[in-house]
Structures are given as structure tokens and as C-alpha cells.
Design a protein around this motif. Structure first.
Motif, PDB file in Angstrom:
ATOM      1  N   PHE A 455       0.832  -1.204   0.000  1.00 17.36           N
ATOM      2  CA  PHE A 455       0.000   0.000   0.000  1.00 17.36           C
ATOM      3  C   PHE A 455       0.870   1.260   0.000  1.00 17.36           C
ATOM      4  CE2 PHE A 455      -2.349   3.411   2.112  1.00 17.36           C
ATOM      5  CZ  PHE A 455      -3.513   3.446   1.346  1.00 17.36           C
ATOM      6  N   TYR A 456       1.855   1.324   0.932  1.00 16.57           N
ATOM      7  CA  TYR A 456       2.630   2.551   1.042  1.00 16.57           C
ATOM      8  C   TYR A 456       3.619   2.726  -0.100  1.00 16.57           C
ATOM      9  CZ  TYR A 456       0.580   3.329   5.602  1.00 16.57           C
ATOM     10  OH  TYR A 456      -0.321   3.566   6.613  1.00 16.57           O
ATOM     11  N   ALA A 457       4.048   1.632  -0.707  1.00 14.06           N
ATOM     12  CA  ALA A 457       4.901   1.753  -1.887  1.00 14.06           C
ATOM     13  C   ALA A 457       4.122   2.427  -3.022  1.00 14.06           C
ATOM     14  CB  ALA A 457       5.397   0.383  -2.318  1.00 14.06           C
ATOM     15  N   LYS A 458       2.870   2.013  -3.191  1.00 10.89           N
ATOM     16  CA  LYS A 458       2.031   2.619  -4.231  1.00 10.89           C
ATOM     17  C   LYS A 458       1.717   4.075  -3.886  1.00 10.89           C
ATOM     18  CE  LYS A 458      -0.472   2.615  -7.985  1.00 10.89           C
ATOM     19  NZ  LYS A 458       0.152   2.501  -9.320  1.00 10.89           N
ATOM     20  N   LEU A 459       1.488   4.359  -2.606  1.00  7.46           N
ATOM     21  CA  LEU A 459       1.186   5.716  -2.174  1.00  7.46           C
ATOM     22  C   LEU A 459       2.371   6.646  -2.441  1.00  7.46           C
ATOM     23  CD1 LEU A 459      -1.156   7.239  -0.795  1.00  7.46           C
ATOM     24  CD2 LEU A 459      -0.009   6.865   1.388  1.00  7.46           C
ATOM     25  N   ASP A 460       3.608   6.158  -2.102  1.00 13.77           N
ATOM     26  CA  ASP A 460       4.811   6.958  -2.376  1.00 13.77           C
ATOM     27  C   ASP A 460       4.983   7.194  -3.868  1.00 13.77           C
ATOM     28  OD1 ASP A 460       5.422   7.179   0.268  1.00 13.77           O
ATOM     29  OD2 ASP A 460       6.846   5.510   0.296  1.00 13.77           O
ATOM     30  N   TYR A 478       6.640  12.128   4.835  1.00 15.91           N
ATOM     31  CA  TYR A 478       7.041  11.764   6.189  1.00 15.91           C
ATOM     32  C   TYR A 478       5.877  11.148   6.947  1.00 15.91           C
ATOM     33  CZ  TYR A 478       9.074  11.832  10.804  1.00 15.91           C
ATOM     34  OH  TYR A 478       9.559  11.429  12.020  1.00 15.91           O
ATOM     35  N   LYS A 479       4.673  11.747   6.735  1.00 20.33           N
ATOM     36  CA  LYS A 479       3.495  11.194   7.398  1.00 20.33           C
ATOM     37  C   LYS A 479       3.233   9.777   6.900  1.00 20.33           C
ATOM     38  CE  LYS A 479      -1.286  12.269   8.624  1.00 20.33           C
ATOM     39  NZ  LYS A 479      -2.396  13.217   8.512  1.00 20.33           N
ATOM     40  N   THR A 480       3.441   9.577   5.587  1.00 17.14           N
ATOM     41  CA  THR A 480       3.285   8.229   5.024  1.00 17.14           C
ATOM     42  C   THR A 480       4.293   7.274   5.658  1.00 17.14           C
ATOM     43  OG1 THR A 480       2.548   9.172   2.938  1.00 17.14           O
ATOM     44  CG2 THR A 480       3.307   6.895   2.892  1.00 17.14           C
TER      45      THR A 480
END
Length: 571
Positions: A455-460, A478-480
Motif C-alpha cells: 500500500f505505502y509503496a504505491k502511495l509513495d 514523512y506522514k506516510t
């Protein structure tokens, strides 16, 4: 072993002192070796127990006193034997001189050859039956005897045929003796070679004359063989001396290595001391196998080498004494940590107790064992108490994971949804989806990392493609990052370390601001100074960083509080 040597010595004392002198010397050397081994072992034990090598005293044992008294007794017997032997040799010399005088008188007889030969044979038998004379008189008296015999045969008118027969037989015997002397060259044992030379030279002197025309030839052959054999013996002893010199140089190199090793131990730790001990023991082993050196140096260099080794072990003893004091303090502290860990191991306050045990573990790490032999045992007890709690915590949350299956399904749907987003997706949609993800709750531990990473890889990736202000982008990312930490397997540890890092960074910036403020004090009377302006700009920049860090610390604190609340709820 000492008792056996004493018994052998007592047995030897019942025999002739002259015959057993070599055997007694051999027993003395063996006994001295045994005593030296016992002495070295006792002294090492004394040093190991805390004594100083120079203060060591080793009293003689009853066996040692017994052996010394037997040696004294042997020395007296030997002196008596030597005195008796000297007296007998002096008498034998007088008898042999009388025999030579009689032989010389026989050579003057010419009218009764048969009686003269018979008397000569009787005198020769008497010569053989007469005991030995002192070694320094032997060659002289033997030469005089041989000369008297030769004079008799040459001056006395005996039967020509008998004379020729004897001369021929003597030539053959001396030729055979020369062959025997040559064979000594193949004898490896030098002591045996020296013994045989003495025997053969005695036989040569006892054999009668040879034909005059062959005397010079056989005499030269005899002398040449003797010179060759003596050259071999001389070469042997020269080789021994050369080997002793090589051994001396080798042992001097061992002394230098030992000195370098001792000099290198200043400020050494336990590992280096243990390694150095192996090296010093190896040097001692090399010394033992290095052979004897020249007599004038042997005791001197041994005393020097032994002194260096003693110095090394004294230093080692001092080092480990100080280490034992440190070990005692460390053991006391760690036993206290073990008591605290064992008091917490059955707690079900997962959050609070987990934090408390982690603090205990951090405290344990601050005091490494540094080679303390008790460290493994203490650590095993400490780890056992910690593992009891964390294993129970793990088992507890594994049962809790079963209730997270519905959350997993929701997050699978959200993951599928974000994978359909493109760079044209609005920031509001991304923020809303991220909020929805965080609100979806926890998933089973085995799926936590896989889901969060994806999820966070896609968000970044989507934030990177958006054209937004760098500062805003940094804040979002940073929040991510913090949200990603919060969703990791070791969320609390990761966030706690991040909080510690930010605090350290904040402290450093505050120190910088104070330093710059102090520097500004130097320019309070210099309005408009370029340096003053430079420090003011630096202070403003540092304060801006401080605000940014405060925002980050607030985010981290918020996530930590969420985890604490969640832990209380599931406890």
C-alpha cells in the motif's frame, strides 16, 4: 619415579665405584630432570594462586635428601677407589719398569738364545698380567716396552727363520688392524668410535715388530688412517658446536619475540591477553625443542627467557585481578536485572510490561560481558525470563489475529483500489484513501508487512508523480513513512527509535541556537556587521528546522499513543 632411581642408585653403590661411575652420572641427570619438573610445576601453581615468582621457595623433600646422601656416599667411595687405583697403578708402573729393565738385559744375552727367548716369553706374560698404569704414563711406558722388545729381537741373534716368521705374522696383524681402523669411519656413534680407536692403538703397540723394509710403509698407512678417523671425530664435535651456536641464535630470537609480546600488552583487553598467552606458551614449547646452546650462554639466556615469561604471567595475573573486580560489579547489576525480569515475566499488561522489559534489555546491553565466564549463565536466565513474557504475548496476539480477518478483507479491497489510481488522481482522494486504510484497523500479524509494504509503496509512487510543493511533499511523505512504521510488525520499537532520533536532533539544533546566540553577543555593539547578520540568519534557519521537527515529533507521538491505546484494549 624418584623412588625407582634411589633404588637403582643403592644397587649401584654395592658395586665397584669405578665401574658404575657413568651409570651414577646418568641417574643424577635423570633425577635432576624430575626435580626440575616438580620445581617448575610447584612454582607455577604458586604463581597461579597469587604468589610472586621471585618469592617462591621449594624445600627439599625426604627423597631428595636421601638421594643426595647416596651421591655423597658414592663420591667418597669413588675417591677411595681412585686413591686405591692410583696406588695400584703406581705399583704396576714400577713392575713394568722392572720388566722393561729385564728385557733390556735379555737383549745382551747371545750364548743361550733358547733360554733368552723363554725368559722373554715369561716377561711378556708377566707384562700382560700386570695391571694398568695411569693414562698419562701409559703411552710412555708402552713405547719403552715396545722399543725394548724390538731391540731384543733386532739385537739378539735368534734363529733367522723364527724371526722372519714372527715379523711376517706381526705385519699381517698390523695390516689387519689398519683395516679395522678404516672400518671406524662407518661407525655413527662417536663415543663407540673413540673407544675402538683406543682399543686398536693398544693392540698396535702390543703387536711385535715387522720386517725393516716394510716398517716405514705400514707406519705411514697407520698414521694416515688414524689422522682420517680423528678428522671425522673433530668434524663431529665442530658440528655440535656449530649446532649449539645456531640454537643460541634461535633462542635469542625467541627472547626478542617474548620481549615484543610483553611490550605490546600495554592496555590490552581480555581477548588479546588470551591470544598472547597461547603465543607465550608456544614460545616456551619452541624453547624446549630448541636444543642446548654453548655452555657459557645456556644458563644465562634461560634465566633471561624465564624472567620475561614470569613478567608476562605477573602482568596477566594483575590484569585478570582487575577484571574480576569489574566482573563482580557487572554480575551484581545483571543479577538485579534478572530479578526484575523474573518479576515481570508472568504479567499480562502487554504494553507496559513489554516496554519495561525492553528497557531492561537496553540496560543489559550497556554492560557487555567482556569475557566473564559467568556471562552466558546469567544471560540465559535473563533471556529465559524475557522469552517467557514475549512468548506469552505472541501467543495472546496470535489468538487476537483471528479477529482481524475482516479487516484484512477490507484492506485487500483498498489495496486493489489504490492500484487503479494514476498521477491524475487528486490529493484529496489519496488522503481520503490513506485515512480509510488507517481506520480499517489491524490485520493478522502474518499479513501485516505484506499489506503495508504494498500500500505505502504505491502511495509513495503516486506522491512522487504529483507536482506539489517540496515542503508539502516532504510532509506528506514523512506522514506516510510514520503510518508505514505504525503498520509494521515492530511498530512500537520503530516509532520509539524515531522519536528518540528526533529528540536527539532537536537537542542538537537547540545547542546550535544557543551557540549562535552566544556568538551574537560579541556583535551587540557592531550594528550592521555582516557576521552578525550571518548568525541571525543561521538562528532563523535552525528555528525553522525546529518547527519542522516538532511537527514530526507530534506525528510520531500520536501514533505511539494509538498503539498504547490499542494494546490496552486487547489486553
Amino acid at each position: 619415579m624418584k623412588t625407582e632411581l634411589i633404588s637403582k642408585l643403592e644397587e649401584l653403590l654395592s658395586r665397584d665405584a669405578g665401574e658404575v661411575a657413568n651409570d651414577v652420572r646418568t641417574l643424577q641427570k635423570e633425577y635432576q630432570k624430575l626435580w626440575t619438573l616438580e620445581f617448575e610445576k610447584a612454582r607455577q601453581a604458586f604463581v597461579d594462586e597469587g604468589g610472586k615468582s621471585k618469592e617462591f621457595e621449594y624445600p627439599k623433600q625426604p627423597e631428595d635428601l636421601k638421594f643426595e646422601s647416596l651421591i655423597d656416599k658414592f663420591s667418597k667411595l669413588k675417591k677411595e677407589n681412585e686413591a686405591k687405583q692410583a696406588s695400584e697403578q703406581a705399583k704396576n708402573l714400577v713392575i713394568r719398569q722392572e720388566i722393561i729393565s729385564k728385557i733390556k738385559d735379555l737383549s745382551k744375552l747371545s750364548d743361550n738364545v733358547g733360554a733368552a727367548i723363554k725368559m722373554l716369553q715369561e716377561l711378556q706374560s708377566q707384562w700382560k698380567e700386570t695391571g694398568s698404569v695411569s693414562s698419562h704414563k701409559y703411552k710412555e711406558i708402552q713405547a719403552e716396552y715396545s722399543k725394548a722388545i724390538e731391540d731384543f729381537y733386532y739385537n739378539l741373534k735368534i734363529y733367522r727363520d723364527l724371526q722372519e716368521h714372527d715379523l711376517k705374522r706381526n705385519f699381517e696383524n698390523k695390516t689387519e688392524l689398519i683395516t679395522k681402523l678404516k672400518a671406524i669411519m662407518s661407525v655413527d656413534n662417536i663415543k663407540e668410535a673413540e673407544r675402538l680407536i683406543k682399543v686398536y692403538r693398544n693392540e698396535w703397540e702390543e703387536i711385535g715388530p715387522v720386517p725393516n723394509e716394510k716398517w716405514d710403509e705400514i707406519k705411514q698407512n697407520y698414521k694416515a688412517v688414524l689422522d682420517e678417523v680423528y678428522a671425522k671425530i673433530k668434524t663431529h664435535y665442530h658440528g655440535i658446536e656449530e649446532k649449539k651456536e645456531n640454537n643460541l641464535q634461535f633462542k635469542l630470537s625467541l627472547i626478542e619475540k617474548a620481549k615484543e609480546l610483553v611490550a605490546s600488552m600495554e592496555g590490552a583487553g581480555m581477548k588479546k591477553w588470551n591470544e598472547a598467552t597461547e603465543k607465550i606458551i608456544a614460545l616456551q614449547g619452541d624453547w624446549k625443542t630448541g636444543g642446548r646452546t654453548t655452555e657459557k650462554d645456556n644458563e644465562k639466556i634461560w634465566a633471561e627467557f624465564r624472567g620475561i615469561c614470569d613478567s608476562f604471567f605477573e602482568m596477566k595475573k594483575g590484569f585478570f585481578a582487575s577484571m574480576n573486580e569489574k566482573f563482580a560489579a557487572s554480575r551484581k547489576l545483571k543479577n538485579e536485572l534478572i530479578v526484575k525480569a523474573e518479576a515481570l515475566k508472568d504479567s499480562t499488561d502487554w504494553q507496559k510490561t513489554g516496554l519495561a522489559l525492553m528497557k531492561l534489555q537496553d540496560e543489559w546491553k550497556k554492560h557487555p560481558g567482556n569475557g566473564d565466564k559467568e556471562e552466558p549463565h546469567l544471560f540465559q536466565k535473563f533471556r529465559k525470563a524475557c522469552n517467557a513474557f514475549f512468548d506469552a504475548k505472541k501467543a495472546h496476539f496470535e489468538t487476537v489475529d483471528a479477529s482481524f480477518e475482516n479487516n484484512l478483507k477490507v484492506k485487500e479491497e483498498l489495496l486493489a483500489k489504490i492500484n487503479t489510481f494514476t498521477e491524475n488522481t487528486s490529493r484529496d482522494e489519496l488522503k481520503a484513501l490513506a485515512t480509510e486504510w488507517n481506520n480499517a484497523g489491524m490485520v493478522p500479524l502474518k499479513d501485516k508487512k505484506r499489506m503495508n509494504d504494498a500500500f505505502y509503496a504505491k502511495l509513495d509512487e503516486l506522491y512522487d508523480k504529483m507536482h506539489i510543493d517540496k515542503s508539502e511533499k516532504a510532509t506528506i511523505q514523512y506522514k506516510t513513512k510514520i503510518e508505514r512504521m505504525a503498520g509494521s510488525e515492530s511498530a512500537f520499537d520503530a516509532l520509539r527509535k524515531e522519536a528518540e532520533y528526533l529528540k536527539k536532533l532537536s537537542d542538537e539544533i537547540n545547542n546550535n541556537i544557543r551557540t549562535y546566540d552566544n556568538n551574537l553577543g560579541f556583535f551587540k555593539h557592531s550594528k550592521g556587521s555582516p557576521l552578525m547578520k550571518e548568525f541571525e540568519n543561521k538562528i532563523e534557519a535552525e528555528k525553522a528546522k525546529l518547527l519542522e521537527i516538532k511537527t514530526k515529533r507530534d506525528l510520531v507521538t500520536e501514533e505511539l499513543n494509538k498503539i498504547r491505546e490499542a494494546t490496552k484494549t486487547t489486553a
